[in-house]
Each structure stands twice: as C-alpha cells, then as structure tokens.
Design a protein around this motif. Sequence first.
Motif, mmCIF file in Angstrom:
data_model
loop_
_atom_site.group_PDB
_atom_site.id
_atom_site.type_symbol
_atom_site.label_atom_id
_atom_site.label_comp_id
_atom_site.label_asym_id
_atom_site.label_seq_id
_atom_site.Cartn_x
_atom_site.Cartn_y
_atom_site.Cartn_z
ATOM 1 N N GLN C 24 0.848 -1.188 0.000
ATOM 2 C CA GLN C 24 0.000 0.000 0.000
ATOM 3 C C GLN C 24 0.883 1.237 0.000
ATOM 4 O OE1 GLN C 24 -2.268 -0.010 3.512
ATOM 5 N NE2 GLN C 24 -3.069 2.034 3.224
ATOM 6 N N LEU C 25 0.488 2.245 -0.749
ATOM 7 C CA LEU C 25 1.334 3.422 -0.882
ATOM 8 C C LEU C 25 0.834 4.561 -0.029
ATOM 9 C CD1 LEU C 25 1.842 3.388 -4.712
ATOM 10 C CD2 LEU C 25 3.429 2.620 -2.984
ATOM 11 N N GLU C 26 1.717 5.477 0.291
ATOM 12 C CA GLU C 26 1.364 6.617 1.121
ATOM 13 C C GLU C 26 1.854 7.875 0.440
ATOM 14 O OE1 GLU C 26 1.298 5.858 5.693
ATOM 15 O OE2 GLU C 26 3.037 7.029 5.038
ATOM 16 N N VAL C 27 0.954 8.790 0.216
ATOM 17 C CA VAL C 27 1.334 9.986 -0.538
ATOM 18 C C VAL C 27 2.172 10.906 0.327
ATOM 19 C CG1 VAL C 27 0.456 11.986 -1.745
ATOM 20 C CG2 VAL C 27 -0.723 9.810 -1.917
ATOM 21 N N VAL C 28 3.278 11.354 -0.210
ATOM 22 C CA VAL C 28 4.166 12.246 0.525
ATOM 23 C C VAL C 28 4.121 13.661 -0.042
ATOM 24 C CG1 VAL C 28 6.454 12.360 1.462
ATOM 25 C CG2 VAL C 28 5.662 10.258 0.577
ATOM 26 N N THR C 52 2.021 12.397 -8.170
ATOM 27 C CA THR C 52 1.987 12.209 -6.726
ATOM 28 C C THR C 52 3.168 11.333 -6.344
ATOM 29 O OG1 THR C 52 0.358 10.545 -7.276
ATOM 30 C CG2 THR C 52 -0.437 12.464 -6.095
ATOM 31 N N ILE C 53 3.895 11.800 -5.374
ATOM 32 C CA ILE C 53 5.013 11.007 -4.888
ATOM 33 C C ILE C 53 4.492 10.186 -3.722
ATOM 34 C CG2 ILE C 53 7.358 11.135 -4.048
ATOM 35 C CD1 ILE C 53 7.029 12.564 -6.669
ATOM 36 N N ALA C 54 4.576 8.883 -3.851
ATOM 37 C CA ALA C 54 4.020 8.033 -2.799
ATOM 38 C C ALA C 54 5.060 7.016 -2.360
ATOM 39 C CB ALA C 54 2.787 7.314 -3.327
ATOM 40 N N LEU C 55 5.349 6.986 -1.096
ATOM 41 C CA LEU C 55 6.300 6.016 -0.576
ATOM 42 C C LEU C 55 5.544 4.800 -0.042
ATOM 43 C CD1 LEU C 55 8.858 8.218 1.307
ATOM 44 C CD2 LEU C 55 9.128 7.081 -0.851
ATOM 45 N N PRO C 56 6.211 3.665 0.072
ATOM 46 C CA PRO C 56 5.514 2.472 0.556
ATOM 47 C C PRO C 56 4.866 2.716 1.901
ATOM 48 C CG PRO C 56 7.671 1.899 -0.260
ATOM 49 C CD PRO C 56 7.590 3.375 -0.312
ATOM 50 N N GLY C 57 3.629 2.274 2.030
ATOM 51 C CA GLY C 57 2.875 2.519 3.250
ATOM 52 C C GLY C 57 3.002 1.375 4.227
ATOM 53 N N PRO C 58 2.157 1.420 5.274
ATOM 54 C CA PRO C 58 2.302 0.418 6.338
ATOM 55 C C PRO C 58 1.990 -0.993 5.828
ATOM 56 C CG PRO C 58 0.484 1.909 6.794
ATOM 57 C CD PRO C 58 1.143 2.411 5.557
ATOM 58 N N SER C 59 2.736 -1.947 6.363
ATOM 59 C CA SER C 59 2.512 -3.356 6.017
ATOM 60 C C SER C 59 1.689 -4.001 7.117
ATOM 61 C CB SER C 59 3.831 -4.108 5.894
ATOM 62 O OG SER C 59 4.765 -3.338 5.238
ATOM 63 N N SER C 60 1.059 -5.102 6.746
ATOM 64 C CA SER C 60 0.265 -5.793 7.758
ATOM 65 C C SER C 60 0.913 -7.142 8.050
ATOM 66 C CB SER C 60 -1.156 -5.987 7.244
ATOM 67 O OG SER C 60 -1.111 -6.489 5.929
ATOM 68 N N ARG C 61 0.578 -7.672 9.215
ATOM 69 C CA ARG C 61 1.128 -8.958 9.601
ATOM 70 C C ARG C 61 0.574 -10.060 8.737
ATOM 71 N NH1 ARG C 61 4.202 -9.917 14.474
ATOM 72 N NH2 ARG C 61 3.910 -8.187 15.851
ATOM 73 N N PRO C 62 1.255 -11.167 8.500
ATOM 74 C CA PRO C 62 2.625 -11.434 8.940
ATOM 75 C C PRO C 62 3.650 -10.744 8.024
ATOM 76 C CG PRO C 62 1.801 -13.306 7.727
ATOM 77 C CD PRO C 62 0.694 -12.273 7.761
ATOM 78 N N VAL C 96 7.427 -2.909 5.739
ATOM 79 C CA VAL C 96 8.350 -3.944 5.263
ATOM 80 C C VAL C 96 8.455 -3.769 3.755
ATOM 81 C CG1 VAL C 96 8.772 -6.408 5.023
ATOM 82 C CG2 VAL C 96 7.711 -5.523 7.092
ATOM 83 N N ASP C 97 9.637 -3.420 3.293
ATOM 84 C CA ASP C 97 9.790 -3.074 1.880
ATOM 85 C C ASP C 97 11.206 -3.417 1.462
ATOM 86 O OD1 ASP C 97 10.306 -0.126 0.040
ATOM 87 O OD2 ASP C 97 9.052 -1.794 -0.598
ATOM 88 N N ARG C 98 11.359 -3.965 0.269
ATOM 89 C CA ARG C 98 12.676 -4.281 -0.283
ATOM 90 C C ARG C 98 13.504 -5.151 0.661
ATOM 91 N NH1 ARG C 98 10.556 -0.366 -2.975
ATOM 92 N NH2 ARG C 98 11.663 0.730 -4.611
#
Lengths: 443, 184, 245
Positions: C24-28, C52-62, C96-98
């Motif tokens: 999920q992305l998050e607009v910055v 729109t510049i969007a960085l990776p947003g929050p991840s969910s478990r697991p 959690v990204d890359r």
Amino acid sequence: MSDPYATTTESSAGTVYTVTGQDWDTVVAGVSQGDEEHVVVNMGPQHPSTHGVLRLILELDGETVTDLRCGVGYLHTGIEKNMEFRTWTQGVTFCTRMDYVAPLFNEAVYVMGVEKLLEIEDDIPEKALVMRVLLMELNRIASHLVAIATGGMEIGALTVMTIGFREREMVLDLFETITGLRMNHAFIRPGGVAQDLPDGTLDQVRDFVKIMRKRLPEYAALCNANPIFKGRLVGTGYLDRAGCLALGASGPILRATGYPWDLRRDQPYWGYEDYDFDVVTWDSSDAYGRFRIRLQEMWESLRIIEQCADRLDGLEGAPVVVADKKIAWPAQLSVGEDGQGNSAEHIKHIMGESMEALIHHFKLVTEGFRVPPGQAYSAIESPRGELACHVVSDGGTRPFRAHFRDPSFVNLQCMSVMAEGGMVADVVVVVASIDPVLGGVDR
Amino acid sequence: MGIEEKLPSGVLLSTVEGAAGYFRKASLWPATFGLACCAFEMMTAGAPRYDLARFGMEVFRASPRQADLMIVAGRVSQKMAPVLRQIYDQMTNPKWVLSMGVCASSGGMFNNYAIVQGVDHVVPVDMYLPGCPPRPEMLIDSILKLHDKIQHSKLGENRAEQIEEREQAALTASTTSDMKGLLR
Amino acid sequence: MTDNQSEDAARGRDDLPATPESTQLEVVEVRDGMFGAEDSGDTSGYGRLRRTIALPGPSSRPYGGWFDDVADSLEAGLGDLATSVPDGHPIEKVVVDRGEITFYVRRKHLRAVAQLLRDDPALRFEFCSGVSGVHYPGETGRELHAVYHLLSMTHNRRIRLEVAAPDADPHIPSVVPVYPTADWHERETYDFFGIIFDGHPALTRIQMPDDWPGHPQRKDYPLGGISVEYKGATIPPPDERRSYR
C-alpha cells in the motif's frame, strides 16, 4: 621581532600563544607565568601527520594528553546534496570522491543501495559481480598500502612510505587498464559495470599477484618485529570490544579486539560467500594489532583476486550489465581513431539498426532511469570498516536523499577515548591506526 | 626583498634575473597542503615512480615558513578557506601557488554551497592544473612550466613595468561571455 | 480527492522498471511539472503534469521471515508502555519493503524503544550504524525524519527506526545515552537539517563552520552553486537548470 603570528593574544579562553618555530622554552616560560598548567595545543587542519585536514585540539599536561577533541568538516563538499540534483548514474561520479583512497567501495555501496531499490539484485550478471569483487579487493590492497605507508611515514619509517607507494602504483596500473582511470573511477554503475575487461587484463592481474606475494614480506620484515615500531604501536590506542561496539567502531579496530566481524563473511553480498578467504583478527586491541590485521588482510585479498581471475577466465564474452535495457548503461565505450571515446559498432547500431536502442540511449543519458519509491540501506566491508548507504527514492530520476555512513566518520569518534592519557606522540600513532580518510568523514 | 630589487634595469639586472630564477626554481620546496584526492596524486608524484626528488622537491615542508611552493591539492571548503589564507600568509617571499586539480582551480564538479569556486578567490595563483585528479605526469608538467615561469620572472624595475603592462591588457580585454564564435 | 490520488499513484508507475506486487502506498508530496526551472520557456506541455510522490505505506502482519520475531519481541518488551500512553502506541507503523523492516517510532518514546532494542536478549541490537536525516517538505506536520539503522551482531540482523518531527517543533530525544556512537551522527543531522536532539551532550555544528546560517541539506536550502561563464554562454548552476525532476 614583531611578527603578527608569533605574539600572544588575550582571548576569552585565556592567553593564546602561537608557536612558529621559536624555542619551546620561551613558549613554556611565558605560559608558566600564569596559573595554567594545562596547555591547549591545536594540531591544525594543515598538518603532515593528521591524515588529511583533521583538526585536533589537545589539552596537555606536560607531555600527557588530558583532553582531545576532533574538529572535522574542513573537507565538507556537500556531496550528498549534490547527488540530489543528478541522475542515479551520475551520482556514482559524486560518491566515488568521498573516500578517495578506496573509491570503488563508495561506488559499490551506493550501487548496491540503488539496485536494492530497483530490485534487480538477482539480475546482475555474474561477470559484473566477479569484476566488482576483483576491483574492490584490488582497492582494498591499495588502501591498506596507503594506511601502512602513511602510518609508517608519520612515525618516521620513510622506507615503508616509498615501498608502499611503489606497490600501489601497480594496483593503479591495473585500475587504469580495467577502468581507464587511476582514481575516482565511476566504473561500478547501477546495473553492472561500465565496460568489459580489455584483453590481457587477467595476465596483468596474475603477474600482479605473483609480484605482490614477493613484496608483501618486505613490510613484515621491516615492521613486525622492529623494536621501535613495536615500542610505538604496542599498547597505544587501546580500545576493547565493549568500547568499540558502544562507539560504533568496525573494521580493523573491531577485529583487533578479537571479534571476527566482517560483512563479507557475516552478511555476504555479490558472491563473497563463494570465495575462500579468512577473516583476520588479532587479540591486543591496540594499534599494533590493527597494523598486523591490515597486513594480513592484504594476503587474503590476494587470494580472493586469484579466485576472481580464475572465474573470469571462464566468463569471456559474458555480459557486464543487467539485461533490462531500460536501466543498463548503453554504450560500451572504446577510444576511436580520433581519440574520442566512442564505439563505432554502438553508433552504427543506434543510428542505423535499432530505433529502440537510440531511444534507450537518449533517454538513459539525458533523463536517466526511474527508481520505484522507497528507501534502502546497503552495507559493505570497506578497508576501514562498515561503509553503508541509505538511499531514498521518490520515484524520480534522481536520488531524493543519499546518505553515506562512512566508517572513518564513526571511527574518529574513538580518538578521544584512545588517545587521552597517552603522550602527544601517541596521538599521531592513534590517528594512523584508525586510518581515517577525511573525504569520507566530511563528505 | 633584497638588493636584487634595487638594481637599475640593464644588463646587470637581466643577468641577475637569470641567475636568481635558476636558483629559485632549482629546489622549490612544496608546503604540504594536500586536501583530498589530488593529495594522493601529489604524494604519488613524490613516490618512487614519478620521482619529484629529481627536481629537488621531494621534501614537503610541513612548516609554511620553510616552503616556497604551495600546491593546493584538493577541494577547498568554506571552513578551510581561512586556514588556506593563513598558511599562504605565513609563507615567506618568494612564494608561488599551484592550484592542482579542477576543484582548486575552479570548484570543479562541486558547484555548491560548501566549496570555494577556485582558490584564486583566496590566494593569488601562479599555475592552474586541471584534472580530476591530474596524473602525476601532469603535475610534473605543470611544475616544469612553473619552473619556466620562475626562471623568466623579472625583478625590480622590470617587474614593475611588467605589472603595468599586464594590468593595462587586463583592463582592455573582452569578457569571456562576449567571445562568441571562439568555441574551439 | 483520495480516489484521484490513488489513481494518479497507480498511473504514475507506468514508466518504471518492472515492479513487484506493490504494498500500500502513502502519498508524501504532489509535484507539478516535468522539468524544474519555471522561468524558461517550456513549450513541451509537460509543465502541467501532476505527479503524486508516494512512498511504501504500512505493512500488515505477517511480515515474513524473522521480522515477525523482532516485532513480537518489541511488542512484548514495550508491554505496559504501549497500553499506558494516551497518544497511541509507541510504534506508529511498520513498513516492510525491499527486504527491510522499518519501525516508525513516536519521538516521545524513542529512547525507551532504543533501550529495549539494545538490552532485550531476543533483540540485542547493540550496534547503531548511524543516524541520518531526511527532509520531506510535502509531509506537513512530519517534515523532518531522523532515521536510525540498528545492527544486531548477535543475531545478524538489521532494522531501521524512523522518527518524524514537524518543522515548527524540530525536537527529537537523543539516543546518545543508549548508543554513544550516535554522538557525531546527531550533530551532523542537526547541522544539516536543524533537528534538535534533546539530551545530546554537545549539540553543535560539525561539518559546516560554527557560525553558518541555515541547514544545508534541507530541501528549501539552495544548492548554492554559481553560474559558469563559458565563451559565448553562461550555464546556470545545477539546481537552477531546466532538467528532468
């Protein structure tokens, strides 16, 4: 006898004396008239023994250093901010000039971060990885030679300096053959390396290894058991393991405490897990241990270089950049008849044969590729310790933020702990054993 | 400086100029002002392969009082500029400055807030040496050109005349951005 | 407005190299125009492009792999701290990204979290690699980020902590009591971004001269170059040239 630089001045910190070559007696006589027993001495940014433009402010009680502070920033170049205005590939030419003694490591860590962001780490061709390892290990040898040479020179062992630079010339010759430049190569680029190996490189590499195996024992013969050398280095700059971890020291300083932490072994990258080499440690936690580690690491690097050369034997004609044409740097440059860097086949290809190739070349060179948004942290084992890069991308053609965690910057924090309580002469030895490169410290 | 400055111009002065020039160039002692990458090429020029000792220059004097030539090798940051100027002032006459590398000559690739765009903003430069970094052979070439310059430098009255001439030429010269069509 | 933004974000990724399944992305930030330098005559039509510049947003478990272990140990260690604070959990979100995990920590609890990460035997992040700053001018209320990279030599793992502070109140507690190595790093971050680390033993400028005005690596600080004069032309400095953003 009025010399604008040799009079005393009154300042808020007390009287300031400038020493310009007059007798130390006259200076101390002037000082002892006051109540001050401690003299504050400035080993200024311009100094033959501070490994670059490092300013050390020492508070002395006689010959003993009671307080030591480092002043850095005299070489601050704004490289990180400059990189935000250049494309991802052009960023390599900037970051390579940070730690100028080991430029290929800076490039390597930055490119590793970019490739992590691009998520093409598994697509880098094997030949590019082996070439990268070869270049990095050659650079490690050159950097350790500089460390030993300048360290030796600073304590008065001038022969070590001349032979160190003599060996380093051979490494620079190899760099010139492979990358085209002696220093600041901009050769390791996101996606692979810039060029394929020219013919005859592997022979030159093997000759180099053979010669180095005969020359390295000279350093051991000159220094290892030399009583003056040992007298100055043994016991100087002591920093135990807890101190190292608290202060963030890595590399030879940490390994001199006996802890075999080497990122090439513990968090391997680019095929290091397949190479056969040992992690060198020593157990004395002092400057002598660090010197012995650097000497031995050169032997280990020679082993890795031989293995690289053997692997490259079987990789003739393999690609050196990633297959994705939207990232791979287009031209394989070679010097044409007019002395200009162009490659006749490449020009023929983009102008006559393939429209896509022309477009890719144009777009890659003018705009550069775009990197998906996110951030990444890549860390490698540079000759001085853990060199790491934190890259942030906003999805554009240029880094949003590139920050480098330079090992010299962190290792210099250990200066105070290592040198306080020792003598002034030991300060020089401590700086030499930390082996900072001020370009990396100040960036 | 000394008596050589006060000689009347003529055959005596030109002979003295030749002799003084020869002695001054024959063993220039560089001051250690290695800042960044160029410092390493400078050190390599003093190392065995590209020996500077054959020009009498392998002794890099740490003390500016004993040095004749300041080779500004590397990028000069804003924080370092006053130090550079102080070292230059502490050098005794005659002194020369060689700005080694593009960063010292013009700011180089670092066109930004942190780097002085050319040390000629801070000290007067006698020889500019471009390169990033310049090879030791290039450094030696520039030192030899500087030797030439020192050999042919004029003293006393002749020098005053030369300065006059050069000032006039500089005042009437056209600006760089007007020199269109000279892109070769 | 939100629909447009997410559409834009999706469309904006057409020209990127092959992407994985996206988090999920998050607009910055929202940026106008393709090239910088609004003053030159831009007839390309790209001037009205809006990205729109969007960085990776929050991840969910697991989260996958050992990330879950670390997150669980962190949760457990924070225990009562997490439930007793009124303004929310100390960990704002986890990304959690890359192949890397980032914990966004509320600045008030930074020192407690750092102490826990260092001392808890299951976590043992004894090595702080560095502190760096990032300036996101588009994220109002959270412009200045300080990023901490921690390494656990015992477990051979790396995590990242990120703390945000607004421009109006750029204070972040210092972690020097927990990780002494952060001393110079925090000074550098203060020097370049103006983030004031409360509790730092000696927060002064380290790279720039002591009396330098401004904080150079902020996005609103110009690169500071000068135009270069060539024969017949003058080229402006890099931040004023017309070039791809």
